[in-house]
Design an enzyme around this catalytic site. Structure first.
Site, short mmCIF file in Angstrom:
data_model
loop_
_atom_site.label_atom_id
_atom_site.label_comp_id
_atom_site.label_asym_id
_atom_site.label_seq_id
_atom_site.Cartn_x
_atom_site.Cartn_y
_atom_site.Cartn_z
N TYR A 129 -2.01 -1.37 10.77
CA TYR A 129 -2.25 -1.79 9.37
C TYR A 129 -1.10 -1.33 8.47
CZ TYR A 129 -4.18 -1.61 4.63
OH TYR A 129 -4.36 -1.75 3.26
N SER B 274 0.83 -1.21 0.00
CA SER B 274 0.00 0.00 0.00
C SER B 274 0.86 1.26 0.00
CB SER B 274 -0.90 0.03 1.23
OG SER B 274 -1.59 1.27 1.27
P1 NDP Z 1 -11.68 -6.34 1.20
O1 NDP Z 1 -12.07 -6.17 2.62
O2 NDP Z 1 -12.73 -6.31 0.17
O3 NDP Z 1 -10.88 -7.72 1.02
C1 NDP Z 1 -10.11 -8.25 2.03
C2 NDP Z 1 -10.18 -9.75 1.95
O4 NDP Z 1 -9.36 -10.30 3.00
C3 NDP Z 1 -11.58 -10.31 2.18
O5 NDP Z 1 -11.78 -11.36 1.27
C4 NDP Z 1 -11.53 -10.84 3.59
O6 NDP Z 1 -12.38 -11.93 3.83
C5 NDP Z 1 -10.09 -11.33 3.61
N1 NDP Z 1 -9.65 -11.59 4.97
C6 NDP Z 1 -9.65 -10.77 6.03
N2 NDP Z 1 -9.20 -11.41 7.11
C7 NDP Z 1 -8.92 -12.67 6.72
C8 NDP Z 1 -8.45 -13.82 7.39
N3 NDP Z 1 -8.21 -13.82 8.70
N4 NDP Z 1 -8.24 -14.94 6.67
C9 NDP Z 1 -8.51 -14.98 5.36
N5 NDP Z 1 -8.98 -13.93 4.68
C10 NDP Z 1 -9.19 -12.80 5.36
O7 NDP Z 1 -10.55 -5.25 0.93
P2 NDP Z 1 -9.67 -4.90 -0.38
O8 NDP Z 1 -10.09 -5.69 -1.53
O9 NDP Z 1 -9.65 -3.44 -0.47
O10 NDP Z 1 -8.22 -5.35 0.11
C11 NDP Z 1 -7.44 -6.26 -0.63
C12 NDP Z 1 -5.98 -5.90 -0.48
O11 NDP Z 1 -5.74 -4.63 -1.08
C13 NDP Z 1 -5.51 -5.77 0.96
O12 NDP Z 1 -4.23 -6.37 1.07
C14 NDP Z 1 -5.40 -4.27 1.17
O13 NDP Z 1 -4.43 -3.98 2.14
C15 NDP Z 1 -4.96 -3.86 -0.22
N6 NDP Z 1 -5.14 -2.45 -0.52
C16 NDP Z 1 -6.39 -1.92 -0.60
C17 NDP Z 1 -6.56 -0.59 -0.94
C18 NDP Z 1 -7.89 0.03 -1.06
O14 NDP Z 1 -7.94 1.19 -1.41
N7 NDP Z 1 -8.98 -0.67 -0.79
C19 NDP Z 1 -5.40 0.26 -1.23
C20 NDP Z 1 -4.13 -0.41 -1.10
C21 NDP Z 1 -4.02 -1.72 -0.78
P3 NDP Z 1 -13.90 -11.76 4.36
O15 NDP Z 1 -14.69 -11.51 3.11
O16 NDP Z 1 -14.20 -13.07 4.98
O17 NDP Z 1 -13.92 -10.61 5.29
MG1 PMR Z 2 -5.34 8.93 1.81
C1 PMR Z 2 -2.49 11.61 -3.60
C2 PMR Z 2 -2.95 11.61 -2.38
C3 PMR Z 2 -3.52 10.44 -1.67
C4 PMR Z 2 -3.69 9.13 -2.07
C5 PMR Z 2 -3.33 8.49 -3.39
C6 PMR Z 2 -4.28 8.44 -0.99
C7 PMR Z 2 -4.56 7.06 -0.97
N1 PMR Z 2 -4.50 9.32 0.05
C8 PMR Z 2 -4.04 10.57 -0.35
C9 PMR Z 2 -4.05 11.74 0.39
C10 PMR Z 2 -4.67 11.92 1.62
N2 PMR Z 2 -5.29 10.95 2.34
C11 PMR Z 2 -4.77 13.18 2.35
C12 PMR Z 2 -4.20 14.50 1.87
C13 PMR Z 2 -5.46 12.92 3.50
C14 PMR Z 2 -5.80 13.88 4.62
C15 PMR Z 2 -7.13 14.50 4.41
C16 PMR Z 2 -5.78 11.51 3.49
C17 PMR Z 2 -6.49 10.86 4.50
C18 PMR Z 2 -6.70 9.49 4.52
C19 PMR Z 2 -7.32 8.72 5.57
C20 PMR Z 2 -7.91 9.22 6.83
N3 PMR Z 2 -6.30 8.61 3.51
C21 PMR Z 2 -6.61 7.39 3.89
C22 PMR Z 2 -7.23 7.42 5.14
C23 PMR Z 2 -7.53 6.07 5.49
O1 PMR Z 2 -8.07 5.64 6.51
C24 PMR Z 2 -7.01 5.16 4.40
C25 PMR Z 2 -5.87 4.37 4.98
O2 PMR Z 2 -4.84 4.89 5.31
O3 PMR Z 2 -6.06 3.08 5.05
C26 PMR Z 2 -4.94 2.37 5.60
C27 PMR Z 2 -6.49 6.11 3.36
C28 PMR Z 2 -5.96 5.90 2.08
N4 PMR Z 2 -5.50 6.93 1.30
C29 PMR Z 2 -5.09 6.41 0.09
C30 PMR Z 2 -5.29 4.99 0.13
C31 PMR Z 2 -4.95 4.05 -1.00
C32 PMR Z 2 -5.83 4.70 1.33
C33 PMR Z 2 -6.19 3.28 1.72
C34 PMR Z 2 -4.92 2.56 1.95
C35 PMR Z 2 -4.98 1.10 2.02
O4 PMR Z 2 -6.05 0.53 1.94
O5 PMR Z 2 -3.92 0.47 2.15
#
Ligand code: NDP
Ligand code: PMR
Length: 345
Positions: free
Chosen positions: A272, A224
């Site tokens: 996380y 991420s």
């Molecule tokens: P989801 O919650 O849709 O998917 C997560 C999956 O993980 C679900 O299938 C969930 O199963 C499974 N899971 C959770 N706990 C367990 C466990 N104990 N054993 C087996 N499976 C489990 O989220 P996303 O699709 O968004 O996330 C997928 C990946 O993408 C993650 O690694 C996340 O960190 C990453 N990611 C996501 C971003 C985003 O913007 N959403 C941005 C960057 C990275 P169940 O359905 O049973 O809950």
């Molecule tokens: Mg973030 C280019 C700017 C950018 C991008 C690509 C993301 C992605 N975020 C950006 C900016 C900001 N975010 C800014 C300026 C803020 C302050 C207002 C902000 C806040 C924010 C929060 C509170 N962003 C978040 C959160 C979450 O709870 C999410 C997180 O950190 O999950 C772990 C999140 C995210 N921002 C992203 C992405 C991809 C996430 C989800 C990250 C993940 O699922 O791994």
């Protein structure tokens, strides 16, 4: 990648400055905790698998012999057709994992093993996604328990499928938790699930990947941007930071140690992000140790911001309401689950 993960890393673990991160970890003490012993004992048994797996995937590698009639010493031309690849995807019941499984299954070139904790939910998800039945199998894996990880590996081996690609995708995110929760073995839940569970799975299945005869063998972990401090997103507090790993070394159990890797107070969002840094570092270290010897590609991938997935289920309603438009119109980092699924596939 500027993974400023550790300000004070022990000698077993080093990250050079100037952006090029690489981790050096002593054998058998990757985490400095008893997980390494779990892995060592499992390695003992996994080495026993020496015989070539039966390739039970339908369109198996076919060898066509072409010989010119009458010419006894004519060279035999063997034409090889690529068999179906076999890919294991963890957490394929929703979001990115499901979209990736669907994208791969629909090519007809892959058999997808969907490694999920909720079999019924996964079965329903495959049906509503319209995935071709013959191209996937659902198998139980709950990353919250290392025993379940071992059980999954045993079941997978019994299925006699080859392993060509492993995708570690599952994750949990607990941004609003006030107190830590724990895995079956007593590790903090997000690091335990996202990192330790996948770490054990990867170490065990590495042996299976090595045995694959598929032309491109891969181990991919979903990373991420939020764990990456050279990005704006990675600088949003709380920032990932592993420091000297003292909490991890003491067991992450919240009893005689902190539940956080860096030994600090519990923060679900940071836990996380820390887990994602560990995932990314793991792939760098696997690459350093095993790529040359095995030919396996090790990589982590950031799929883009899928602001609508179940990952944010525990966040406050206001966040879930504002996050998608914020990512769509302000950061422009938004990406649909289907698009991310194609990227990962
Ligand atoms: P989801 O919650 O849709 O998917 C997560 C999956 O993980 C679900 O299938 C969930 O199963 C499974 N899971 C959770 N706990 C367990 C466990 N104990 N054993 C087996 N499976 C489990 O989220 P996303 O699709 O968004 O996330 C997928 C990946 O993408 C993650 O690694 C996340 O960190 C990453 N990611 C996501 C971003 C985003 O913007 N959403 C941005 C960057 C990275 P169940 O359905 O049973 O809950
Ligand atoms: Mg973030 C280019 C700017 C950018 C991008 C690509 C993301 C992605 N975020 C950006 C900016 C900001 N975010 C800014 C300026 C803020 C302050 C207002 C902000 C806040 C924010 C929060 C509170 N962003 C978040 C959160 C979450 O709870 C999410 C997180 O950190 O999950 C772990 C999140 C995210 N921002 C992203 C992405 C991809 C996430 C989800 C990250 C993940 O699922 O791994």
């Amino acid at each position: 990648m500027a993974l400023q993960a550790a300000a004070l890393l022990p000698s077993t673990f080093s990250i050079p400055k100037e952006g090029k991160a690489s981790a050096t970890l002593k054998d058998s003490t990757l985490s400095g905790i008893s997980l390494s012993n779990h892995v060592k004992s499992d390695f003992g048994s996994s080495f026993k698998i020496t015989s070539q797996r039966k390739l039970s995937l339908g369109a198996i590698r076919a060898e066509t012999m072409v010989a010119s009639p009458g010419a006894t010493n004519a060279p035999v031309i063997r034409k090889k057709m690529l068999r179906k690849g076999c890919v294991v995807i963890t957490g394929a019941s929703s979001g990115l994992g499901l979209a990736t499984a669907k994208a791969l299954a629909e090519t007809g070139k892959w058999h997808v093993i969907m490694a999920c904790r909720d079999l019924l939910k996964t079965e329903r998800a495959t049906k509503s996604a319209g995935m071709p039945k013959e191209n996937y199998t659902i198998m139980h894996l709950d990353l919250v328990s290392l025993d379940s990880v071992r059980q999954f590996v045993n079941n997978f081996r019994r299925s006699e499928n080859p392993l060509d690609v492993l995708v570690c995708n599952a994750a949990v995110y607990q941004p609003t938790a006030k107190e830590p929760s724990f895995t079956a073995e007593g590790f903090e839940l997000s690091v335990g699930t996202n990192y330790l569970g996948h770490f054990l799975l990867s170490r065990l299945l590495l042996e299976d990947l090595k045995q694959s005869d598929y032309p491109s063998k891969r181990l991919i972990i979903v990373g991420s941007i939020t764990g990456n401090s050279n990005t704006l997103a990675g600088n949003v507090p709380p920032k990932a930071n592993l420091r000297d790993l003292r909490g991890l070394a003491r067991g992450l159990n919240g009893l005689n140690s902190s539940a956080m890797i860096d030994g600090g107070d519990f923060d679900g969002a940071k836990a996380y992000k820390d887990s994602k840094v560990c995932n990314m570092l793991t792939m760098q270290e696997f690459y350093r140790r095993y790529h040359e010897e095995t030919g396996i590609t090790f990589a982590s991938l950031y799929p883009g911001c899928m602001a609508t997935t179940g990952l944010f289920r525990e966040h406050i309603p206001l966040f879930r309401f504002l996050f998608p438009p914020f990512q769509k119109y302000i950061t422009k980092g938004f990406v649909s689950e289907a698009e991310s699924g194609k990227r990962l596939a």
